[in-house]
Design a protein around this motif. Structure first.
Motif, short mmCIF file in Angstrom:
data_model
loop_
_atom_site.label_atom_id
_atom_site.label_comp_id
_atom_site.label_asym_id
_atom_site.label_seq_id
_atom_site.Cartn_x
_atom_site.Cartn_y
_atom_site.Cartn_z
N GLU A 70 1.66 -17.19 -68.10
CA GLU A 70 1.79 -16.36 -69.45
C GLU A 70 1.95 -17.34 -70.74
O GLU A 70 1.68 -16.56 -71.69
N ARG A 71 1.82 -18.54 -70.63
CA ARG A 71 1.80 -19.44 -71.78
C ARG A 71 1.49 -20.63 -71.39
O ARG A 71 1.12 -21.14 -70.22
N TRP A 72 0.91 -21.37 -72.34
CA TRP A 72 0.21 -22.85 -72.41
C TRP A 72 1.53 -23.44 -72.86
O TRP A 72 2.28 -23.54 -73.97
N ILE A 73 1.73 -24.47 -72.08
CA ILE A 73 2.78 -25.76 -72.40
C ILE A 73 2.15 -26.88 -72.80
O ILE A 73 1.54 -27.56 -72.08
N ALA A 74 2.71 -27.33 -73.83
CA ALA A 74 1.95 -28.48 -74.69
C ALA A 74 2.73 -29.59 -74.28
O ALA A 74 4.03 -29.73 -74.55
N CYS A 75 2.32 -30.90 -74.21
CA CYS A 75 3.24 -32.23 -74.12
C CYS A 75 3.62 -32.48 -75.48
O CYS A 75 3.17 -31.99 -76.42
N ARG A 76 4.24 -33.47 -75.62
CA ARG A 76 4.83 -34.01 -76.85
C ARG A 76 3.69 -34.64 -77.67
O ARG A 76 2.84 -35.44 -76.85
N PRO A 77 3.55 -34.51 -78.82
CA PRO A 77 2.16 -35.03 -79.61
C PRO A 77 2.51 -36.69 -79.22
O PRO A 77 3.28 -37.25 -79.46
N GLY A 78 1.20 -37.24 -78.87
CA GLY A 78 1.17 -38.77 -78.47
C GLY A 78 1.62 -39.38 -77.53
O GLY A 78 1.51 -40.37 -76.97
N PHE A 79 2.19 -38.31 -76.48
CA PHE A 79 2.93 -38.75 -75.09
C PHE A 79 2.81 -37.61 -74.04
O PHE A 79 3.00 -36.62 -74.36
N PHE A 80 2.02 -38.31 -73.05
CA PHE A 80 2.02 -37.35 -71.93
C PHE A 80 3.11 -37.43 -70.90
O PHE A 80 3.82 -36.38 -70.90
N LEU A 81 3.34 -38.36 -70.05
CA LEU A 81 3.99 -38.29 -69.24
C LEU A 81 4.67 -39.67 -68.78
O LEU A 81 3.79 -40.92 -69.26
N PRO A 82 5.87 -40.16 -68.31
CA PRO A 82 6.46 -41.41 -68.39
C PRO A 82 5.56 -42.30 -67.28
O PRO A 82 5.69 -42.12 -66.22
N VAL A 83 5.25 -43.37 -67.82
CA VAL A 83 4.48 -44.44 -66.83
C VAL A 83 5.39 -44.70 -65.73
O VAL A 83 4.83 -44.89 -64.65
N ARG A 84 6.56 -45.25 -66.07
CA ARG A 84 7.49 -45.75 -65.19
C ARG A 84 7.51 -44.70 -63.91
O ARG A 84 7.43 -45.26 -62.66
N VAL A 85 7.90 -43.47 -64.20
CA VAL A 85 7.93 -42.50 -63.39
C VAL A 85 6.72 -42.25 -62.39
O VAL A 85 6.74 -42.29 -61.23
N LEU A 86 5.61 -42.36 -63.20
CA LEU A 86 4.32 -42.10 -62.35
C LEU A 86 4.23 -43.28 -61.62
O LEU A 86 3.66 -43.23 -60.29
N SER A 87 4.43 -44.71 -61.96
CA SER A 87 3.94 -45.77 -61.05
C SER A 87 4.95 -45.59 -59.72
O SER A 87 4.38 -46.05 -58.66
N ARG A 88 6.16 -45.28 -59.88
CA ARG A 88 7.15 -45.14 -58.69
C ARG A 88 6.71 -44.38 -57.69
O ARG A 88 6.61 -44.36 -56.35
N LEU A 89 6.23 -43.07 -58.30
CA LEU A 89 5.93 -41.90 -57.25
C LEU A 89 4.49 -42.23 -56.57
O LEU A 89 4.32 -42.16 -55.42
N PHE A 90 3.61 -43.02 -57.47
CA PHE A 90 2.33 -43.11 -57.05
C PHE A 90 2.37 -44.26 -55.60
O PHE A 90 1.91 -44.15 -54.75
N ARG A 91 3.30 -45.26 -55.96
CA ARG A 91 3.60 -46.42 -54.83
C ARG A 91 3.97 -45.65 -53.65
O ARG A 91 3.76 -45.85 -52.60
N ARG A 92 5.25 -44.76 -53.77
CA ARG A 92 5.47 -44.01 -52.89
C ARG A 92 4.58 -43.29 -52.04
O ARG A 92 4.68 -43.16 -50.72
N LEU A 93 3.78 -42.38 -52.73
CA LEU A 93 2.84 -41.54 -52.02
C LEU A 93 1.79 -42.54 -51.38
O LEU A 93 1.48 -42.06 -50.13
N PHE A 94 1.52 -43.37 -52.08
CA PHE A 94 0.06 -44.12 -51.39
C PHE A 94 0.64 -44.93 -50.21
O PHE A 94 0.01 -44.64 -49.18
#
Length: 401
Positions: A176-200
């Motif tokens: 029912e609505r659009w959720i925008a990220c914070r201006p200039g910041f999308f997602l935390p890189v360190r969190v992305l990196s750890r999950l990417f490593r575990r999944l791969f």
């Protein structure tokens, strides 16, 4: 204007000897790439005679090979793909660029298992972005994005990574609505990196258990499960590179970026500086030293070897879409996004019914293939077709996704 040196020149002069020297190591896909580049825009693929409708100047134009690995055959495919993407842009949304890179040790295995590991790279990076974005602690929304595989660095060595172009927001779980990220910041890189490593690594272990991996040469001892587990252990503790670049300046900047990165091959002709039958010199950016411009000289055979490292398995899709940009429901989900954002869809350019590839190229790029090179005012018109001795490849459909 034709570059002074082309990849095709190197393959035509040194390709036959390279085939003889490396006969056992060349895959069918690599052989096809070599042949396509060597034959591109030669009499073997046919030609057509054109004449200027003003000054009567005539020229013979040779047909292209249409292969996706050919540096000369991507302009129109790129322009058509970008036209489709332009109609999907969300003009009021900030766009982000995230890069996922495989560690060097894993990249060595990927070179022997291209389809399997490149597929894993796509799946693990996409699942990482979607999982972290859906987490209410971070964004809490369903996102959509495009992912592009590159397997090379500027020095042409094997460096598999994916570029993800992601709108900065998504659809709320209730739709029912659009959720925008914070201006200039999308997602935390360190969190992305750890999950990417575990999944791969999890997917890689399952591929090993299923017998889906091949091991040759120095990697052959890894056939043993204990050796494979020991080899993989350091990667589970290393930092995996996930890089989030600054956001694009706007929707049109996204297209500028995509135009440079989507339909690229390992090296373009304009980076070549010299070729003397034995060695090849080219420009490259040294990103480890502030992207300094440098020159590199390789033997012709080493240049060909590095170029062929990046030949993808036949039929492999190197551009993929995920989330609400996935092909199966992209139109409906994009309409939902626009409704939630209160924006209109960009106007699509319309093609004339009689438009051929030259008209289409000019409409999409603003560059004319018809202008007479002599008088400059007339148009070159096809007056005769000349069949070649070999068939041309059909236009590749793998770029359309």
């Amino acid at each position: 204007m034709r570059p002074a040196i082309e990849v095709a020149d190197i393959f035509r002069r040194c390709g036959p000897q390279y085939r003889q020297t490396h006969a056992e190591g060349l895959s069918r896909a690599q052989r096809r790439v070599m042949s396509a580049i060597e034959l591109c825009r030669t009499a073997a693929l046919g030609a057509h005679l054109e004449q200027c409708n003003t000054c009567s100047h005539q020229r013979i134009t040779y047909n292209s090979c249409r292969h996706r690995a050919c540096p000369k055959c991507q302009s129109l495919a790129r322009a058509q793909w970008l036209e489709r993407r332009r109609a999907e842009l969300l003009s009021s949304v900030e766009y982000f660029h995230v890069v996922f890179t495989l560690p060097e040790s894993i990249a060595a295995l990927a070179l022997q298992n291209k389809k399997t590991l490149y597929d894993l790279l796509f799946r693990a990076s996409a699942e990482t972005l979607r999982t972290i974005a859906a987490d209410p602690k971070h964004l809490g929304a369903e996102i959509g994005f495009i992912t592009i595989l590159h397997t090379w660095g500027q020095n042409l060595l094997h460096h598999p990574h994916v570029h993800c172009v992601v709108p900065g927001g998504g659809i709320a779980p209730d739709g029912e609505r659009w959720i925008a990220c914070r201006p200039g910041f999308f997602l935390p890189v360190r969190v992305l990196s750890r999950l990417f490593r575990r999944l791969f690594l999890g997917q890689l272990r399952r591929a090993f258990d299923a017998g889906a991996l091949r091991f040759h040469g120095q990697l052959e001892p890894l056939r043993d499960p204990r050796a494979f587990a020991a080899w993989l252990a350091p990667a589970a503790h290393a930092d995996w590179v996930v890089y989030a670049k600054p956001p694009f300046g706007g929707a049109e900047h996204v297209l500028d970026y995509l135009g440079r990165y989507t339909h690229r091959v390992a090296i373009s002709n304009n980076r070549l500086l010299a070729f003397d039958e034995r060695t090849v010199q080219f420009r490259w950016k040294d990103y480890r030293h502030e992207a300094r411009q440098r020159t590199m000289t390789l033997t012709a055979h080493e240049f060909i070897r590095r170029f062929l490292l990046h030949v993808l398995p036949e039929g492999f899709r190197h551009i993929r879409s995920y989330g609400w940009m996935a092909n199966c429901h992209r139109s409906d989900r994009l309409a939902t996004c626009r409704q939630l954002l209160g924006v209109e869809a960009p106007a699509a350019a319309s093609a004339e019914p009689s438009e051929d590839y030259r008209d289409r190229y000019q409409r999409l790029t603003g560059k004319s293939l018809r202008d007479c090179p002599v008088c400059g005012t007339g148009h070159m018109l096809r007056i005769e077709s000349m069949p070649g001795s070999l068939p041309r490849a059909p236009p590749a459909s793998v770029h359309a996704h």
